[in-house]
Design an enzyme around this catalytic site. Structure first.
Site, mmCIF file in Angstrom:
data_model
loop_
_atom_site.group_PDB
_atom_site.id
_atom_site.type_symbol
_atom_site.label_atom_id
_atom_site.label_comp_id
_atom_site.label_asym_id
_atom_site.label_seq_id
_atom_site.Cartn_x
_atom_site.Cartn_y
_atom_site.Cartn_z
ATOM 1 N N TYR A 5 -36.488 14.042 -15.579
ATOM 2 C CA TYR A 5 -35.525 13.307 -16.402
ATOM 3 C C TYR A 5 -35.843 11.813 -16.424
ATOM 4 O O TYR A 5 -34.945 10.967 -16.380
ATOM 5 C CB TYR A 5 -34.106 13.526 -15.887
ATOM 6 C CG TYR A 5 -33.720 14.986 -15.791
ATOM 7 C CD1 TYR A 5 -33.971 15.865 -16.841
ATOM 8 C CD2 TYR A 5 -33.116 15.481 -14.639
ATOM 9 C CE1 TYR A 5 -33.628 17.207 -16.750
ATOM 10 C CE2 TYR A 5 -32.762 16.820 -14.534
ATOM 11 C CZ TYR A 5 -33.026 17.679 -15.595
ATOM 12 O OH TYR A 5 -32.686 19.008 -15.497
ATOM 13 N N HIS A 70 -38.045 -5.486 8.445
ATOM 14 C CA HIS A 70 -37.430 -6.399 7.471
ATOM 15 C C HIS A 70 -38.333 -6.445 6.241
ATOM 16 O O HIS A 70 -39.483 -6.887 6.318
ATOM 17 C CB HIS A 70 -37.273 -7.794 8.077
ATOM 18 C CG HIS A 70 -36.333 -8.673 7.324
ATOM 19 N ND1 HIS A 70 -36.621 -9.177 6.072
ATOM 20 C CD2 HIS A 70 -35.107 -9.156 7.660
ATOM 21 C CE1 HIS A 70 -35.607 -9.921 5.660
ATOM 22 N NE2 HIS A 70 -34.674 -9.925 6.610
ATOM 23 N N HIS A 144 -6.823 21.215 -30.244
ATOM 24 C CA HIS A 144 -6.679 22.230 -29.193
ATOM 25 C C HIS A 144 -7.648 23.392 -29.423
ATOM 26 O O HIS A 144 -7.417 24.506 -28.938
ATOM 27 C CB HIS A 144 -5.242 22.759 -29.130
ATOM 28 C CG HIS A 144 -4.216 21.685 -28.952
ATOM 29 N ND1 HIS A 144 -3.874 21.172 -27.718
ATOM 30 C CD2 HIS A 144 -3.468 21.012 -29.861
ATOM 31 C CE1 HIS A 144 -2.949 20.241 -27.869
ATOM 32 N NE2 HIS A 144 -2.687 20.119 -29.152
ATOM 33 N N SER A 265 -33.807 32.998 -23.259
ATOM 34 C CA SER A 265 -33.346 33.740 -22.088
ATOM 35 C C SER A 265 -34.495 34.572 -21.553
ATOM 36 O O SER A 265 -35.296 35.116 -22.315
ATOM 37 C CB SER A 265 -32.172 34.658 -22.462
ATOM 38 O OG SER A 265 -31.905 35.606 -21.452
ATOM 39 N N SER A 266 -34.540 34.692 -20.224
ATOM 40 C CA SER A 266 -35.574 35.539 -19.619
ATOM 41 C C SER A 266 -35.253 37.012 -19.802
ATOM 42 O O SER A 266 -36.139 37.870 -19.691
ATOM 43 C CB SER A 266 -35.711 35.212 -18.126
ATOM 44 O OG SER A 266 -34.500 35.530 -17.446
ATOM 45 N N LYS A 271 -31.441 35.241 -27.581
ATOM 46 C CA LYS A 271 -30.642 34.062 -27.247
ATOM 47 C C LYS A 271 -31.239 32.756 -27.772
ATOM 48 O O LYS A 271 -32.430 32.509 -27.677
ATOM 49 C CB LYS A 271 -30.475 33.942 -25.727
ATOM 50 C CG LYS A 271 -29.666 35.061 -25.088
ATOM 51 C CD LYS A 271 -28.224 35.098 -25.581
ATOM 52 C CE LYS A 271 -27.408 33.908 -25.122
ATOM 53 N NZ LYS A 271 -27.198 33.863 -23.659
ATOM 54 N N ASN A 273 -29.798 29.136 -26.925
ATOM 55 C CA ASN A 273 -28.758 28.451 -26.152
ATOM 56 C C ASN A 273 -28.805 26.933 -26.355
ATOM 57 O O ASN A 273 -29.875 26.358 -26.560
ATOM 58 C CB ASN A 273 -28.928 28.768 -24.667
ATOM 59 C CG ASN A 273 -28.884 30.250 -24.382
ATOM 60 O OD1 ASN A 273 -28.178 30.993 -25.051
ATOM 61 N ND2 ASN A 273 -29.645 30.690 -23.392
ATOM 62 N N ARG A 313 -29.949 0.861 -3.828
ATOM 63 C CA ARG A 313 -31.288 1.443 -3.869
ATOM 64 C C ARG A 313 -31.257 2.811 -4.555
ATOM 65 O O ARG A 313 -32.240 3.236 -5.152
ATOM 66 C CB ARG A 313 -31.866 1.564 -2.454
ATOM 67 C CG ARG A 313 -32.195 0.223 -1.807
ATOM 68 C CD ARG A 313 -32.660 0.416 -0.360
ATOM 69 N NE ARG A 313 -32.720 -0.849 0.359
ATOM 70 C CZ ARG A 313 -33.810 -1.623 0.452
ATOM 71 N NH1 ARG A 313 -34.925 -1.240 -0.139
ATOM 72 N NH2 ARG A 313 -33.778 -2.756 1.139
#
Length: 441
Positions: A5, A70, A144, A265-266, A271, A273, A313
């Site tokens: 990512y 340091h 809704h 999909s496996s 599919k 998705n 960090r």
């Protein structure tokens, strides 16, 4: 930071090599300013610039830090190895570690913000293009999750554009607020360093001097910055959630682009998705999670402690890198989003004209019927449509209702089922959303 990512330009900002390069520039510019003020010899300041083309050895700095415990001292020791110990003896004079660490962190955040601002511009362009493309593409509006009244796909894109435009303003404000530096020495009193050194360093790095820096830059600035990133992430999830709902089999008004050779999909070859927008939803959760520790960093002991340091960090690179990736991914989703106008129309028509109930209600009240009686008359017919799963027509039922036809003629009822009525102000909304940009153009 997860490579999956991450994008190279943003990752580079947070690399150790970039960090040490910024540390070096802070120290070198500070030496220049001190030489100008006659605090240190000019030749010593010039000697520091001998390292301007040096690629600092991260492994060597880590080796030194393993002994010194340091990080800034380890870096200064390594710098002296390149410049010469005698020539480097005035480096860091009157400064404290936070002068380097905090100023560097804010340089990194402002550079990251510049990339994010560019990302936002590309996303806005994609949203505007799709808004114009589908300005008059009819779809049912939902509240809704239930059919409400007609709207257009263009208005959906325009709504997201306006939201992201507000986020761009927030991001620019956050960038401005974080773009400060501090070279004020221990506890921030400038006791051993002239404030003009800070002014010089900040000018060279594109920052403003922090008005009161104690020994650190106040963390309310950072809290505001990461909060802004969190709001942007929430808006990304808002768009992603809409796409995910659109792609549901029962809705299928839109879908993520599905490339040749892609597998959904496996187990189930059929599919397709919404994996990209589901992924964006997860990333948004992570980015938002970084805002809370940034807010908790605001309260520190006296002039400083380092409880904020380990937090930053993590959240500095992770939040910026992830948001950069998420914005780019969302831009790609919007650019290639498949839109199905026929399915939108079919969904709109599915419930026998229920979406026009309010117009009939208002027409009855305007003709003198009490609101309570008008509501009851329309609702009892609407419920029959619900119970028939849309096989019955609300218009036909109303025409057969003596109480309704005693007030409205068949022609008047038919007029209340005119779809175009709902779109008479679409242009007005678009002018509001895109007016400023059009004026600038």
């Amino acid at each position: 930071m997860i490579p999956r990512y991450s994008r190279p330009e943003m990752v580079a900002i947070w690399s150790p090599e970039t960090k040490f390069r910024i540390w070096y520039e802070i120290e070198a510019h500070a030496c220049d300013a001190m030489a100008d003020l006659g605090v240190i010899p000019r030749e010593n300041a010039e000697a520091v610039w001998k390292a301007k083309d040096v690629e600092f050895d991260v492994a060597r700095i880590d080796e030194i830090e393993a002994v010194t415990k340091h990080d800034v001292i380890a870096f200064l020791t390594h710098l002296a190895e390149h410049v010469g110990s005698d020539e480097a003896r005035f480096v860091h004079q009157g400064m404290t570690s936070s002068d380097v660490l905090d100023t560097c962190f804010n340089v990194q955040l402002t550079r990251a913000a510049d990339i994010l601002i560019e990302d936002m511009g590309l996303l806005l362009a994609a949203l505007k293009r799709r808004a114009m493309e589908h300005k008059n593409t009819v779809r049912v509006g939902r509240s809704h999750g239930i059919h409400a009244e007609p709207t257009t796909m263009g208005l959906t894109f325009a709504r997201f554009y306006a939201e992201m435009d507000r986020n761009l303003t927030r991001l620019k404000t956050a960038r401005s607020e974080i773009a400060t530096g501090a070279i004020s020495g221990a506890v921030g009193t400038f006791a051993n360093i002239d404030p003009r050194v800070e002014e010089h360093v900040c000018e060279k790095l594109g920052l403003s001097p922090e008005p009161v820096s104690t020994q650190i830059i106040p963390r309310d600035r950072h809290a505001a910055f990461f909060a802004a990133l969190g709001v942007i992430a929430s808006s990304i999830e808002n768009v992603a959630t809409e796409v995910r709902h659109m792609q549901r089999t029962e809705v299928l008004e839109g879908a993520e682009f599905f490339s040749a050779g892609q597998k959904g999909s496996s187990a189930m070859p059929h599919k397709r998705n919404p994996v990209l927008t589901e992924n964006l939803t997860g990333q948004a959760r992570m980015i938002r999670s970084y805002a809370m520790p940034a807010m908790e960093n605001v309260a520190l002991w006296h002039e400083r402690d380092i409880s904020h340091s380990s937090v930053e960090r993590f959240i500095g690179p992770d939040a910026c890198i992830t948001l950069d990736f998420a914005l780019a991914r969302l831009t790609g989703v919007i650019d290639k989003l498949l839109v199905y106008p026929e399915r939108m129309q079919a969904n709109l028509d599915r419930m026998g004209g229920l979406v026009h109930s309010q117009r009939v209600l208002l027409a009855l009240t305007q003709k003198g019927m009490s609101r309570e009686n008008a509501y009851a008359a329309v609702q009892r017919n609407a419920m029959k449509v619900w119970e028939s799963d849309g096989r019955l027509s609300l218009l036909d039922l109303l025409k057969a209702d003596d109480e309704v036809t005693g007030v409205l003629s068949e022609a008047q009822l038919e007029e209340k089922f005119d779809l175009e009525y709902h779109f008479k102000h679409v242009d007005t909304i678009f002018e509001r959303v895109f007016a400023e940009e059009q004026e600038e153009g």
